[in-house]
Scaffold this motif. Structure first.
Motif, short mmCIF file in Angstrom:
data_model
loop_
_atom_site.label_atom_id
_atom_site.label_comp_id
_atom_site.label_asym_id
_atom_site.label_seq_id
_atom_site.Cartn_x
_atom_site.Cartn_y
_atom_site.Cartn_z
N ALA A 56 115.22 -21.94 -29.45
CA ALA A 56 114.59 -20.70 -30.00
C ALA A 56 114.05 -20.77 -31.37
CB ALA A 56 115.55 -19.51 -29.67
N ASP A 57 114.90 -21.39 -32.27
CA ASP A 57 114.61 -21.53 -33.67
C ASP A 57 113.31 -22.53 -33.79
OD1 ASP A 57 116.35 -19.58 -34.41
OD2 ASP A 57 117.97 -21.16 -35.11
N GLU A 58 113.47 -23.51 -33.07
CA GLU A 58 112.39 -24.49 -33.10
C GLU A 58 111.19 -23.84 -32.65
OE1 GLU A 58 114.88 -28.86 -32.71
OE2 GLU A 58 114.52 -27.90 -30.92
N LEU A 59 111.27 -23.49 -31.37
CA LEU A 59 109.98 -22.56 -30.84
C LEU A 59 109.24 -21.72 -32.24
CD1 LEU A 59 110.47 -21.59 -27.25
CD2 LEU A 59 109.15 -23.43 -28.15
N GLU A 60 110.21 -20.99 -32.74
CA GLU A 60 109.67 -19.99 -33.74
C GLU A 60 109.00 -20.74 -34.75
OE1 GLU A 60 109.50 -16.82 -34.03
OE2 GLU A 60 110.82 -15.98 -32.53
N LYS A 61 109.48 -21.98 -35.15
CA LYS A 61 108.79 -22.57 -36.24
C LYS A 61 107.68 -23.42 -35.81
CE LYS A 61 113.08 -24.00 -38.43
NZ LYS A 61 113.91 -24.97 -39.00
N ALA A 62 107.59 -23.46 -34.56
CA ALA A 62 106.44 -24.03 -33.81
C ALA A 62 105.30 -23.08 -33.49
CB ALA A 62 106.64 -24.76 -32.80
N ALA A 63 105.58 -21.73 -33.52
CA ALA A 63 104.66 -20.86 -33.09
C ALA A 63 103.57 -20.58 -34.13
CB ALA A 63 105.39 -19.53 -32.92
N LEU A 64 102.46 -20.01 -33.60
CA LEU A 64 101.28 -19.70 -34.72
C LEU A 64 101.44 -18.99 -35.64
CD1 LEU A 64 98.24 -19.86 -32.19
CD2 LEU A 64 98.80 -21.60 -33.59
N THR A 65 101.20 -19.31 -36.83
CA THR A 65 101.09 -18.27 -38.17
C THR A 65 99.64 -18.04 -38.46
OG1 THR A 65 101.20 -19.95 -39.68
CG2 THR A 65 103.28 -19.44 -38.67
N LYS A 116 106.81 -15.30 -28.51
CA LYS A 116 105.43 -14.90 -28.06
C LYS A 116 104.84 -14.65 -29.61
CE LYS A 116 105.18 -12.47 -24.46
NZ LYS A 116 105.13 -11.07 -23.45
N ARG A 117 103.39 -14.56 -29.39
CA ARG A 117 102.63 -14.27 -30.48
C ARG A 117 101.35 -13.44 -29.82
NH1 ARG A 117 106.67 -15.52 -32.61
NH2 ARG A 117 106.89 -16.76 -34.56
N SER A 118 100.75 -12.39 -30.63
CA SER A 118 99.65 -11.55 -30.22
C SER A 118 98.78 -12.01 -31.22
CB SER A 118 99.90 -10.28 -30.08
OG SER A 118 98.69 -9.48 -29.97
N TRP A 119 97.57 -12.10 -30.87
CA TRP A 119 96.27 -12.45 -31.81
C TRP A 119 94.95 -11.58 -31.49
CZ3 TRP A 119 91.41 -14.70 -30.00
CH2 TRP A 119 90.58 -15.27 -31.27
N PRO A 248 88.91 -18.49 -26.73
CA PRO A 248 89.31 -18.96 -27.85
C PRO A 248 89.95 -20.08 -27.78
CG PRO A 248 90.71 -17.07 -27.28
CD PRO A 248 89.84 -17.23 -26.16
N ALA A 249 89.17 -21.03 -27.91
CA ALA A 249 89.72 -22.69 -27.83
C ALA A 249 90.57 -22.82 -29.17
CB ALA A 249 88.63 -23.52 -27.50
N GLU A 250 90.35 -22.18 -30.27
CA GLU A 250 90.95 -22.42 -31.57
C GLU A 250 92.38 -22.16 -31.20
OE1 GLU A 250 88.43 -18.65 -32.51
OE2 GLU A 250 88.35 -20.31 -30.97
N LEU A 251 92.90 -21.16 -30.34
CA LEU A 251 94.21 -21.03 -30.28
C LEU A 251 94.95 -22.36 -29.92
CD1 LEU A 251 94.36 -17.70 -28.81
CD2 LEU A 251 94.67 -18.24 -31.40
N VAL A 252 94.51 -23.18 -28.96
CA VAL A 252 94.95 -24.31 -28.18
C VAL A 252 94.88 -25.21 -29.28
CG1 VAL A 252 94.76 -25.84 -26.36
CG2 VAL A 252 94.35 -23.38 -25.89
N ASP A 253 93.93 -25.48 -30.03
CA ASP A 253 93.62 -26.48 -30.81
C ASP A 253 94.65 -26.57 -31.94
OD1 ASP A 253 91.55 -27.52 -29.56
OD2 ASP A 253 89.82 -26.67 -30.81
N ALA A 254 94.94 -25.04 -32.54
CA ALA A 254 96.00 -25.19 -33.38
C ALA A 254 97.33 -25.00 -33.14
CB ALA A 254 95.83 -23.51 -34.24
N GLN A 255 97.59 -24.61 -31.74
CA GLN A 255 99.02 -24.48 -31.25
C GLN A 255 99.58 -25.93 -30.96
OE1 GLN A 255 101.58 -21.66 -30.84
NE2 GLN A 255 102.36 -23.62 -31.23
N LEU A 256 98.67 -26.85 -30.17
CA LEU A 256 99.21 -28.04 -29.54
C LEU A 256 99.96 -28.84 -30.62
CD1 LEU A 256 97.06 -28.51 -26.51
CD2 LEU A 256 99.34 -27.16 -26.57
N PRO A 257 99.22 -29.09 -31.73
CA PRO A 257 99.96 -30.26 -32.52
C PRO A 257 101.04 -29.68 -33.25
CG PRO A 257 97.63 -29.68 -33.05
CD PRO A 257 97.80 -28.74 -32.03
N LYS A 258 101.41 -28.19 -33.27
CA LYS A 258 102.58 -27.85 -33.84
C LYS A 258 103.76 -28.13 -32.75
CE LYS A 258 102.84 -24.38 -36.28
NZ LYS A 258 102.74 -23.11 -36.81
N LEU A 259 103.55 -28.34 -31.56
CA LEU A 259 104.82 -28.78 -30.74
C LEU A 259 105.19 -30.31 -30.72
CD1 LEU A 259 103.18 -26.72 -27.72
CD2 LEU A 259 105.12 -26.12 -29.33
N GLY A 260 104.35 -31.03 -31.55
CA GLY A 260 104.86 -32.68 -31.60
C GLY A 260 104.10 -33.49 -30.87
#
Length: 260
Positions: A56-65, A116-119, A248-260
Protein backbone atom coordinates in the motif's frame (compact mmCIF):
# COMPACT_ATOMS: atom_id res chain seq x y z
CA UNK A 1 -16.43 6.49 -13.79
CA UNK A 2 -19.44 6.68 -13.96
CA UNK A 3 -19.76 7.11 -10.22
CA UNK A 4 -22.89 8.50 -8.62
CA UNK A 5 -21.60 12.08 -8.24
CA UNK A 6 -19.89 12.26 -11.63
CA UNK A 7 -22.91 10.93 -13.48
CA UNK A 8 -25.19 13.27 -11.52
CA UNK A 9 -23.07 16.28 -12.45
CA UNK A 10 -22.70 15.25 -16.07
CA UNK A 11 -26.40 14.62 -16.51
CA UNK A 12 -27.27 17.94 -14.88
CA UNK A 13 -24.98 19.63 -17.39
CA UNK A 14 -26.56 17.59 -20.15
CA UNK A 15 -30.04 18.70 -19.20
CA UNK A 16 -29.01 22.35 -19.13
CA UNK A 17 -27.33 22.14 -22.50
CA UNK A 18 -30.14 20.30 -24.21
CA UNK A 19 -32.57 23.09 -23.36
CA UNK A 20 -30.45 25.48 -25.44
CA UNK A 21 -29.03 23.13 -28.05
CA UNK A 22 -32.19 22.37 -29.95
CA UNK A 23 -30.16 21.18 -32.90
CA UNK A 24 -27.60 19.18 -30.90
CA UNK A 25 -26.84 15.66 -31.96
CA UNK A 26 -28.90 13.25 -29.91
CA UNK A 27 -26.94 10.04 -30.49
CA UNK A 28 -23.47 8.91 -29.64
CA UNK A 29 -20.90 9.15 -32.40
CA UNK A 30 -18.98 6.14 -33.65
CA UNK A 31 -15.56 6.21 -32.03
CA UNK A 32 -14.06 5.24 -35.38
CA UNK A 33 -12.82 1.83 -34.32
CA UNK A 34 -14.59 -1.32 -35.42
CA UNK A 35 -14.22 -4.44 -33.33
CA UNK A 36 -15.86 -7.81 -32.94
CA UNK A 37 -16.62 -7.04 -29.29
CA UNK A 38 -14.06 -9.49 -27.94
CA UNK A 39 -11.51 -7.79 -25.72
CA UNK A 40 -8.10 -9.41 -25.83
CA UNK A 41 -5.03 -8.85 -23.74
CA UNK A 42 -1.82 -8.14 -25.64
CA UNK A 43 -0.65 -11.46 -27.13
CA UNK A 44 2.95 -10.33 -26.68
CA UNK A 45 2.54 -10.03 -22.90
CA UNK A 46 5.43 -11.31 -20.86
CA UNK A 47 5.25 -14.91 -19.65
CA UNK A 48 7.74 -14.21 -16.85
CA UNK A 49 6.93 -15.28 -13.27
CA UNK A 50 4.58 -13.01 -11.38
CA UNK A 51 6.29 -9.96 -9.92
CA UNK A 52 6.17 -9.17 -6.23
CA UNK A 53 3.07 -7.07 -5.54
CA UNK A 54 3.56 -3.49 -4.43
CA UNK A 55 2.55 -2.68 -0.87
CA UNK A 56 0.00 0.00 0.00
CA UNK A 57 2.85 2.40 0.83
CA UNK A 58 4.56 1.64 -2.47
CA UNK A 59 1.33 2.23 -4.39
CA UNK A 60 0.90 5.57 -2.62
CA UNK A 61 4.39 6.60 -3.69
CA UNK A 62 3.68 5.48 -7.25
CA UNK A 63 0.31 7.23 -7.52
CA UNK A 64 0.00 10.39 -9.59
CA UNK A 65 0.75 13.74 -7.99
CA UNK A 66 0.15 17.26 -9.20
CA UNK A 67 3.80 17.55 -10.21
CA UNK A 68 3.42 14.64 -12.65
CA UNK A 69 0.93 16.42 -14.90
CA UNK A 70 0.98 19.60 -16.95
CA UNK A 71 -2.78 20.14 -16.81
CA UNK A 72 -5.69 19.38 -14.54
CA UNK A 73 -5.92 18.90 -10.81
CA UNK A 74 -5.07 15.66 -8.98
CA UNK A 75 -6.42 14.81 -5.55
CA UNK A 76 -6.52 11.83 -3.20
CA UNK A 77 -9.43 13.38 -1.31
CA UNK A 78 -12.49 11.75 -2.84
CA UNK A 79 -15.90 12.43 -1.34
CA UNK A 80 -17.80 9.44 0.00
CA UNK A 81 -20.65 9.96 -2.49
CA UNK A 82 -18.17 9.81 -5.37
CA UNK A 83 -15.94 6.95 -4.19
CA UNK A 84 -17.62 3.69 -5.11
CA UNK A 85 -16.48 0.58 -3.26
CA UNK A 86 -16.81 -3.04 -4.29
CA UNK A 87 -19.84 -3.65 -2.09
CA UNK A 88 -21.62 -0.65 -3.61
CA UNK A 89 -21.45 -1.83 -7.22
CA UNK A 90 -23.70 -4.55 -8.64
CA UNK A 91 -24.65 -5.80 -12.10
CA UNK A 92 -27.76 -7.48 -13.47
CA UNK A 93 -25.40 -10.01 -15.09
CA UNK A 94 -22.60 -11.41 -12.94
CA UNK A 95 -20.45 -11.85 -16.06
CA UNK A 96 -20.45 -8.06 -16.50
CA UNK A 97 -19.40 -7.20 -12.95
CA UNK A 98 -15.71 -6.65 -13.85
CA UNK A 99 -16.86 -4.00 -16.33
CA UNK A 100 -19.12 -2.38 -13.74
CA UNK A 101 -16.16 -2.22 -11.37
CA UNK A 102 -13.86 -0.75 -14.00
CA UNK A 103 -16.27 2.00 -15.01
CA UNK A 104 -16.82 2.94 -11.36
CA UNK A 105 -13.14 3.11 -10.41
CA UNK A 106 -13.27 -0.06 -8.33
CA UNK A 107 -10.24 -2.37 -8.39
CA UNK A 108 -10.57 -5.69 -10.21
CA UNK A 109 -10.72 -8.96 -8.26
CA UNK A 110 -9.20 -9.16 -4.79
CA UNK A 111 -6.15 -6.88 -4.66
CA UNK A 112 -3.50 -7.00 -1.97
CA UNK A 113 -3.49 -3.19 -1.92
CA UNK A 114 -5.16 -0.36 -3.79
CA UNK A 115 -5.06 3.44 -4.01
CA UNK A 116 -7.16 5.89 -5.97
CA UNK A 117 -6.79 9.37 -7.37
CA UNK A 118 -9.28 11.77 -8.93
CA UNK A 119 -8.31 14.14 -11.76
CA UNK A 120 -10.26 17.07 -13.19
CA UNK A 121 -9.33 19.39 -16.05
CA UNK A 122 -11.26 22.54 -16.79
CA UNK A 123 -11.53 23.62 -20.44
CA UNK A 124 -9.62 26.56 -21.86
CA UNK A 125 -11.60 29.76 -22.07
CA UNK A 126 -13.54 29.80 -25.35
CA UNK A 127 -12.33 32.29 -27.92
CA UNK A 128 -13.23 33.33 -31.41
CA UNK A 129 -16.56 33.98 -33.06
CA UNK A 130 -18.74 31.38 -31.38
CA UNK A 131 -22.48 31.17 -31.04
CA UNK A 132 -23.99 31.14 -27.53
CA UNK A 133 -24.60 27.41 -27.90
CA UNK A 134 -20.99 26.79 -28.92
CA UNK A 135 -19.76 28.93 -26.04
CA UNK A 136 -21.88 26.90 -23.63
CA UNK A 137 -20.55 23.57 -24.87
CA UNK A 138 -16.97 24.81 -24.84
CA UNK A 139 -17.33 25.93 -21.24
CA UNK A 140 -18.84 22.56 -20.29
CA UNK A 141 -15.99 20.50 -21.75
CA UNK A 142 -14.62 19.42 -18.37
CA UNK A 143 -12.62 16.18 -18.33
CA UNK A 144 -12.85 14.05 -15.18
CA UNK A 145 -11.21 10.73 -14.40
CA UNK A 146 -10.43 8.22 -11.69
CA UNK A 147 -7.06 6.49 -11.59
CA UNK A 148 -7.04 3.28 -9.55
CA UNK A 149 -3.84 1.36 -8.80
CA UNK A 150 -4.13 -2.18 -7.45
CA UNK A 151 -1.52 -4.87 -6.76
CA UNK A 152 -2.08 -8.63 -6.58
CA UNK A 153 -0.55 -11.62 -4.88
CA UNK A 154 0.16 -14.19 -7.57
CA UNK A 155 0.12 -11.59 -10.33
CA UNK A 156 -2.40 -9.33 -12.05
CA UNK A 157 -2.82 -11.43 -15.21
CA UNK A 158 -6.03 -13.17 -14.12
CA UNK A 159 -7.95 -10.03 -13.07
CA UNK A 160 -7.12 -8.47 -16.43
CA UNK A 161 -8.14 -11.64 -18.25
CA UNK A 162 -11.47 -11.65 -16.39
CA UNK A 163 -12.07 -8.05 -17.47
CA UNK A 164 -11.27 -8.90 -21.09
CA UNK A 165 -13.73 -11.78 -21.02
CA UNK A 166 -16.41 -9.52 -19.51
CA UNK A 167 -15.93 -6.96 -22.28
CA UNK A 168 -16.48 -9.69 -24.85
CA UNK A 169 -19.51 -11.26 -23.18
CA UNK A 170 -21.18 -7.93 -22.38
CA UNK A 171 -20.55 -6.04 -25.62
CA UNK A 172 -24.33 -5.73 -26.06
CA UNK A 173 -24.72 -3.87 -22.78
CA UNK A 174 -25.72 -4.45 -19.17
CA UNK A 175 -27.30 -2.66 -16.24
CA UNK A 176 -25.32 -1.73 -13.14
CA UNK A 177 -26.17 -0.07 -9.85
CA UNK A 178 -23.51 2.23 -8.38
CA UNK A 179 -23.97 3.75 -4.93
CA UNK A 180 -27.68 3.03 -5.19
CA UNK A 181 -28.17 4.56 -8.64
CA UNK A 182 -29.10 2.41 -11.63
CA UNK A 183 -27.10 2.96 -14.80
CA UNK A 184 -27.78 1.36 -18.20
CA UNK A 185 -24.81 0.62 -20.44
CA UNK A 186 -26.06 0.03 -23.97
CA UNK A 187 -22.81 -0.99 -25.66
CA UNK A 188 -19.19 -1.89 -24.91
CA UNK A 189 -16.79 -1.25 -27.81
CA UNK A 190 -13.21 -2.46 -27.51
CA UNK A 191 -10.62 0.07 -28.70
CA UNK A 192 -6.83 0.16 -28.99
CA UNK A 193 -4.97 -0.19 -25.70
CA UNK A 194 -2.04 2.15 -25.00
CA UNK A 195 1.56 1.04 -25.00
CA UNK A 196 3.87 1.20 -22.02
CA UNK A 197 2.72 -1.77 -19.96
CA UNK A 198 2.99 -5.56 -20.14
CA UNK A 199 -0.55 -5.82 -21.54
CA UNK A 200 -3.67 -3.73 -21.53
CA UNK A 201 -7.29 -3.18 -22.48
CA UNK A 202 -9.29 -0.18 -23.61
CA UNK A 203 -12.97 0.24 -24.37
CA UNK A 204 -15.70 2.83 -24.74
CA UNK A 205 -18.97 2.37 -22.91
CA UNK A 206 -22.13 3.89 -24.34
CA UNK A 207 -24.28 4.91 -21.39
CA UNK A 208 -27.96 5.90 -21.57
CA UNK A 209 -28.02 9.46 -20.23
CA UNK A 210 -31.18 11.48 -20.85
CA UNK A 211 -33.80 11.30 -23.60
CA UNK A 212 -31.97 10.32 -26.79
CA UNK A 213 -28.46 11.17 -25.59
CA UNK A 214 -25.96 8.32 -25.25
CA UNK A 215 -23.03 9.34 -23.06
CA UNK A 216 -19.59 7.94 -23.95
CA UNK A 217 -17.30 6.81 -21.16
CA UNK A 218 -13.68 5.70 -21.64
CA UNK A 219 -11.94 2.95 -19.66
CA UNK A 220 -8.29 1.93 -19.96
CA UNK A 221 -6.66 -0.78 -17.82
CA UNK A 222 -2.95 -1.55 -18.10
CA UNK A 223 -0.96 -4.25 -16.33
CA UNK A 224 2.60 -3.60 -15.28
CA UNK A 225 4.03 -6.55 -13.36
CA UNK A 226 1.66 -7.43 -10.53
CA UNK A 227 -0.08 -4.04 -10.68
CA UNK A 228 -3.13 -2.89 -12.62
CA UNK A 229 -3.52 0.79 -13.43
CA UNK A 230 -7.14 1.56 -14.27
CA UNK A 231 -8.30 4.84 -15.81
CA UNK A 232 -11.95 5.75 -16.30
CA UNK A 233 -12.91 9.09 -17.84
CA UNK A 234 -15.90 11.18 -18.85
CA UNK A 235 -16.33 14.59 -20.47
CA UNK A 236 -19.30 16.70 -19.43
CA UNK A 237 -19.86 18.28 -22.85
CA UNK A 238 -19.97 14.80 -24.37
CA UNK A 239 -22.53 13.86 -21.75
CA UNK A 240 -24.69 16.68 -23.10
CA UNK A 241 -24.38 15.89 -26.81
CA UNK A 242 -23.47 12.21 -26.98
CA UNK A 243 -20.48 13.05 -29.16
CA UNK A 244 -17.20 11.22 -28.66
CA UNK A 245 -14.24 12.74 -26.82
CA UNK A 246 -10.53 12.07 -26.61
CA UNK A 247 -9.33 9.94 -23.71
CA UNK A 248 -6.80 11.93 -21.60
CA UNK A 249 -3.77 9.85 -22.58
CA UNK A 250 -1.45 12.04 -20.52
CA UNK A 251 -2.71 10.24 -17.41
CA UNK A 252 -1.43 6.91 -18.72
CA UNK A 253 1.79 8.47 -19.98
CA UNK A 254 2.51 9.96 -16.55
CA UNK A 255 1.38 6.99 -14.45
CA UNK A 256 2.97 3.95 -16.07
CA UNK A 257 6.63 5.02 -15.69
CA UNK A 258 6.04 5.41 -11.95
CA UNK A 259 5.14 1.74 -11.67
CA UNK A 260 8.68 0.66 -12.57
Amino acid sequence: MTTHAVRRTALAASAAALVLLVTACGGSSDDGKKDDGNAKADPTASAAPAAKPLTADELEKAALTQADLKSGKVTDKIAADEDATKDKVTSDDAACLPLAHAQSGVAQGDPAATVKRSWTREPEKPSGDLSPEEMLLASMAVDQAFVTLSSYEGGAEQPLKDLAEAAGKCSGGFTTTVLGEELKVEKVAVTEAPEGGDEGLAFTLTVAAEEDVKMPQKVVVVRKGATLASFTAVNFASAATGEDFAFPAELVDAQLPKLG
